[in-house]
Motif scaffolding. Structure first.
Motif, mmCIF file in Angstrom:
data_model
loop_
_atom_site.group_PDB
_atom_site.id
_atom_site.type_symbol
_atom_site.label_atom_id
_atom_site.label_comp_id
_atom_site.label_asym_id
_atom_site.label_seq_id
_atom_site.Cartn_x
_atom_site.Cartn_y
_atom_site.Cartn_z
ATOM 1 N N GLN A 66 0.795 -1.231 0.000
ATOM 2 C CA GLN A 66 0.000 0.000 0.000
ATOM 3 C C GLN A 66 0.828 1.281 0.000
ATOM 4 O O GLN A 66 0.611 2.167 -0.832
ATOM 5 C CB GLN A 66 -0.934 -0.006 1.214
ATOM 6 C CG GLN A 66 -1.849 1.205 1.300
ATOM 7 C CD GLN A 66 -2.731 1.147 2.545
ATOM 8 O OE1 GLN A 66 -2.436 0.430 3.511
ATOM 9 N NE2 GLN A 66 -3.826 1.890 2.526
ATOM 10 N N GLN A 67 1.762 1.420 0.917
ATOM 11 C CA GLN A 67 2.495 2.677 1.029
ATOM 12 C C GLN A 67 3.337 2.959 -0.215
ATOM 13 O O GLN A 67 3.362 4.083 -0.728
ATOM 14 C CB GLN A 67 3.393 2.677 2.269
ATOM 15 C CG GLN A 67 4.142 3.997 2.459
ATOM 16 C CD GLN A 67 4.961 4.023 3.739
ATOM 17 O OE1 GLN A 67 4.808 3.173 4.612
ATOM 18 N NE2 GLN A 67 5.856 5.001 3.855
ATOM 19 N N SER A 68 4.028 1.929 -0.714
ATOM 20 C CA SER A 68 4.860 2.114 -1.895
ATOM 21 C C SER A 68 4.024 2.536 -3.100
ATOM 22 O O SER A 68 4.420 3.430 -3.863
ATOM 23 C CB SER A 68 5.623 0.826 -2.219
ATOM 24 O OG SER A 68 6.377 0.976 -3.402
ATOM 25 N N LEU A 73 2.089 6.649 -6.974
ATOM 26 C CA LEU A 73 0.968 7.308 -7.636
ATOM 27 C C LEU A 73 0.893 8.789 -7.283
ATOM 28 O O LEU A 73 0.302 9.580 -8.028
ATOM 29 C CB LEU A 73 -0.354 6.630 -7.255
ATOM 30 C CG LEU A 73 -0.635 5.246 -7.837
ATOM 31 C CD1 LEU A 73 -1.932 4.686 -7.250
ATOM 32 C CD2 LEU A 73 -0.693 5.281 -9.353
ATOM 33 N N GLY A 74 1.446 9.144 -6.125
ATOM 34 C CA GLY A 74 1.324 10.528 -5.672
ATOM 35 C C GLY A 74 -0.014 10.815 -5.027
ATOM 36 O O GLY A 74 -0.352 11.960 -4.743
ATOM 37 N N GLN A 75 -0.797 9.779 -4.780
ATOM 38 C CA GLN A 75 -2.086 9.864 -4.092
ATOM 39 C C GLN A 75 -2.245 8.620 -3.224
ATOM 40 O O GLN A 75 -1.635 7.590 -3.480
ATOM 41 C CB GLN A 75 -3.243 9.936 -5.096
ATOM 42 C CG GLN A 75 -3.309 11.208 -5.902
ATOM 43 C CD GLN A 75 -3.776 12.406 -5.089
ATOM 44 O OE1 GLN A 75 -4.394 12.251 -4.023
ATOM 45 N NE2 GLN A 75 -3.478 13.607 -5.574
ATOM 46 N N SER A 76 -3.080 8.740 -2.206
ATOM 47 C CA SER A 76 -3.288 7.612 -1.301
ATOM 48 C C SER A 76 -4.009 6.462 -1.993
ATOM 49 O O SER A 76 -4.959 6.678 -2.759
ATOM 50 C CB SER A 76 -4.119 8.052 -0.088
ATOM 51 O OG SER A 76 -3.430 9.019 0.668
ATOM 52 N N LEU A 77 -3.541 5.247 -1.735
ATOM 53 C CA LEU A 77 -4.265 4.044 -2.111
ATOM 54 C C LEU A 77 -5.060 3.627 -0.876
ATOM 55 O O LEU A 77 -4.481 3.222 0.138
ATOM 56 C CB LEU A 77 -3.298 2.935 -2.528
ATOM 57 C CG LEU A 77 -3.959 1.635 -2.985
ATOM 58 C CD1 LEU A 77 -4.608 1.819 -4.356
ATOM 59 C CD2 LEU A 77 -2.941 0.495 -3.038
ATOM 60 N N HIS A 288 4.080 -2.725 -10.204
ATOM 61 C CA HIS A 288 5.333 -3.371 -10.590
ATOM 62 C C HIS A 288 6.511 -2.787 -9.816
ATOM 63 O O HIS A 288 7.417 -3.518 -9.402
ATOM 64 C CB HIS A 288 5.556 -3.215 -12.096
ATOM 65 C CG HIS A 288 4.568 -3.959 -12.924
ATOM 66 N ND1 HIS A 288 4.395 -3.712 -14.262
ATOM 67 C CD2 HIS A 288 3.694 -4.948 -12.611
ATOM 68 C CE1 HIS A 288 3.455 -4.530 -14.742
ATOM 69 N NE2 HIS A 288 3.016 -5.275 -13.745
ATOM 70 N N HIS A 289 6.484 -1.480 -9.623
ATOM 71 C CA HIS A 289 7.543 -0.830 -8.859
ATOM 72 C C HIS A 289 7.575 -1.371 -7.431
ATOM 73 O O HIS A 289 8.648 -1.690 -6.896
ATOM 74 C CB HIS A 289 7.313 0.679 -8.848
ATOM 75 C CG HIS A 289 8.300 1.444 -8.019
ATOM 76 N ND1 HIS A 289 9.576 1.739 -8.459
ATOM 77 C CD2 HIS A 289 8.203 1.966 -6.760
ATOM 78 C CE1 HIS A 289 10.222 2.414 -7.518
ATOM 79 N NE2 HIS A 289 9.409 2.557 -6.484
ATOM 80 N N ALA A 290 6.407 -1.503 -6.805
ATOM 81 C CA ALA A 290 6.338 -2.018 -5.427
ATOM 82 C C ALA A 290 6.813 -3.468 -5.362
ATOM 83 O O ALA A 290 7.563 -3.859 -4.460
ATOM 84 C CB ALA A 290 4.916 -1.895 -4.897
ATOM 85 N N LEU A 291 6.390 -4.287 -6.326
ATOM 86 C CA LEU A 291 6.762 -5.697 -6.322
ATOM 87 C C LEU A 291 8.256 -5.898 -6.565
ATOM 88 O O LEU A 291 8.820 -6.920 -6.166
ATOM 89 C CB LEU A 291 5.960 -6.456 -7.381
ATOM 90 C CG LEU A 291 4.461 -6.599 -7.113
ATOM 91 C CD1 LEU A 291 3.742 -7.088 -8.363
ATOM 92 C CD2 LEU A 291 4.204 -7.537 -5.936
ATOM 93 N N ALA A 292 8.895 -4.921 -7.213
ATOM 94 C CA ALA A 292 10.320 -5.033 -7.506
ATOM 95 C C ALA A 292 11.201 -4.544 -6.366
ATOM 96 O O ALA A 292 12.416 -4.759 -6.397
ATOM 97 C CB ALA A 292 10.652 -4.240 -8.772
ATOM 98 N N PRO A 294 13.160 -4.803 -3.179
ATOM 99 C CA PRO A 294 13.642 -5.982 -2.462
ATOM 100 C C PRO A 294 13.048 -6.143 -1.069
ATOM 101 O O PRO A 294 12.723 -7.263 -0.661
ATOM 102 C CB PRO A 294 15.155 -5.764 -2.402
ATOM 103 C CG PRO A 294 15.455 -4.876 -3.567
ATOM 104 C CD PRO A 294 14.265 -3.971 -3.709
ATOM 105 N N GLU A 295 12.900 -5.038 -0.344
ATOM 106 C CA GLU A 295 12.392 -5.166 1.021
ATOM 107 C C GLU A 295 10.931 -5.595 1.043
ATOM 108 O O GLU A 295 10.493 -6.342 1.941
ATOM 109 C CB GLU A 295 12.578 -3.858 1.797
ATOM 110 C CG GLU A 295 11.694 -2.692 1.372
ATOM 111 C CD GLU A 295 12.233 -1.903 0.184
ATOM 112 O OE1 GLU A 295 11.760 -0.770 -0.024
ATOM 113 O OE2 GLU A 295 13.128 -2.417 -0.532
ATOM 114 N N LEU A 296 10.152 -5.154 0.039
ATOM 115 C CA LEU A 296 8.755 -5.567 -0.013
ATOM 116 C C LEU A 296 8.631 -6.997 -0.532
ATOM 117 O O LEU A 296 7.789 -7.771 -0.054
ATOM 118 C CB LEU A 296 7.957 -4.606 -0.900
ATOM 119 C CG LEU A 296 7.880 -3.161 -0.410
ATOM 120 C CD1 LEU A 296 6.937 -2.349 -1.295
ATOM 121 C CD2 LEU A 296 7.449 -3.081 1.046
#
Length: 338
Positions: A66-68, A73-77, A288-292, A294-296
């Motif tokens: 969620q946070q990533s 996006l520049g907006q809250s998910l 895709h950015h979040a899934l890539a 490493p910590e996530l």
């Protein structure tokens, strides 16, 4: 026939997972280049509908990312749980939403299971959603309450054969991968089980921990805290390989000499039909950015989930293959819609 469908679905998921490294190397803006309207999106928070109660795998995975995603996006998910009907309540809300990118949903394997079982769904499981990306896939932990006398998968089978009426098992809802997986498991062994569905993996795992059911094919994310607390005991994993999280546990296939057996959950991201391609690309880039990261990815793997990003077409092909697989499995095992 069942195995052919399963193998095809697994190959699609594997190819999607292998795309992670390539996707990680791409600039997030590559997904939105030459799409001026996408540059103005989003200008307000984006809703992410989850079809299950808090505490289950869907909720855990979404909150890890969620946070990533919000930052990208520049907006809250904003995560909104809409439990019920094996995720179908959330999906119905999704397909009624405006195709503007401000309402999204995580669909899971139950989407394919319910499509196979329910011929009168209030939406078309393919045409009424806009595929965006596969997100993760994960196996189950075959588990029993800690107070159970069952110490191994072989013990569970022995007890099942000696129990009139069949052992009870919990799931996150009817028509999902757990019901299909357990029914297939029982059919191969010549035993029957009693299905007790709940409104998500969290409640289903709580029922397991308190001994309200005899066993469960539970997601790692929903049951891990109970394993760590000593209220639930794992017996085996349902994937094709042993799990790094439970390295001492065998696969179901190995423990019971059941070649080819596996059952997996999966999560995918969808929007309403008609969602513009540029906005789909913008949303996919954030996931895709979040899934890539490493910590996530490490946190996801600790929860038993393997990142599996994909293109929209790969996701649509995968969902179609899963619906075909569950349709054939329903035919051969006799699973009926509830």
């Amino acid at each position: 026939m069942v195995q052919a469908f399963a193998n095809r679905a697994f190959r699609i998921a594997w190819r999607a997972a292998c795309a992670l490294a390539a996707l990680a190397c791409l600039s997030p803006m590559a997904f939105a280049q030459n799409t001026t309207p996408a540059a103005a999106y989003p200008t307000r928070p984006v809703r992410l509908l989850l079809g299950f109660a808090p505490g289950g795998a869907t909720d855990v995975v979404a909150r890890i990312l969620q946070q990533s995603i919000s930052e990208h996006l520049g907006q809250s998910l904003v995560i909104e749980n809409r439990p019920g009907a094996s995720g179908m309540i959330a999906t119905q809300e999704l397909v009624r939403a405006a195709p503007d990118g401000y309402t999204l949903a995580i669909i899971v394997s139950a989407h394919a299971g319910m499509a196979a079982l329910q011929r009168n769904l209030p939406f078309d499981p393919i045409r009424d959603i806009a595929p965006i990306t596969l997100v993760i896939h994960m196996p189950a932990l075959v588990a029993v309450p800690a107070k159970s006398p069952v110490q191994s998968l072989q013990d569970l089978v022995t007890l099942a054969r000696a129990t009139p009426g069949g052992l009870t098992y919990s799931t996150s809802g009817p028509g999902g991968w757990q019901e299909f997986g357990v029914t297939d498991f029982g059919k191969r062994l010549g035993v029957s089980f009693v299905h007790v569905p709940y409104r998500g993996g969290g409640p289903a795992s709580q029922a397991l921990a308190t001994g309200d059911v005899a066993f469960s094919f539970a997601t790692f994310a929903s049951v891990m805290p109970m394993v760590q607390a000593g209220t639930v005991r794992g017996l085996a994993v349902s994937g094709a390989e042993r799990s790094a999280e439970f390295p001492n546990l065998p696969t179901v296939a190995d423990a019971l000499s059941m070649p080819g057996y596996r059952t997996l959950d999966w999560h995918a991201l969808a929007g309403p039909a008609g969602l513009p391609a540029d906005r789909r690309a913008r949303i996919a880039a954030a996931f895709h950015h979040a899934l890539a990261r490493p910590e996530l990815a490490q946190r996801l793997r600790a929860a038993g989930a393997t990142p599996a990003p994909s293109t929209p077409q790969q996701m649509e092909d995968f969902v179609r293959a899963e619906i075909a697989h569950y349709t054939e499995l329903a035919r051969t095992t006799g699973i009926k819609g509830e």
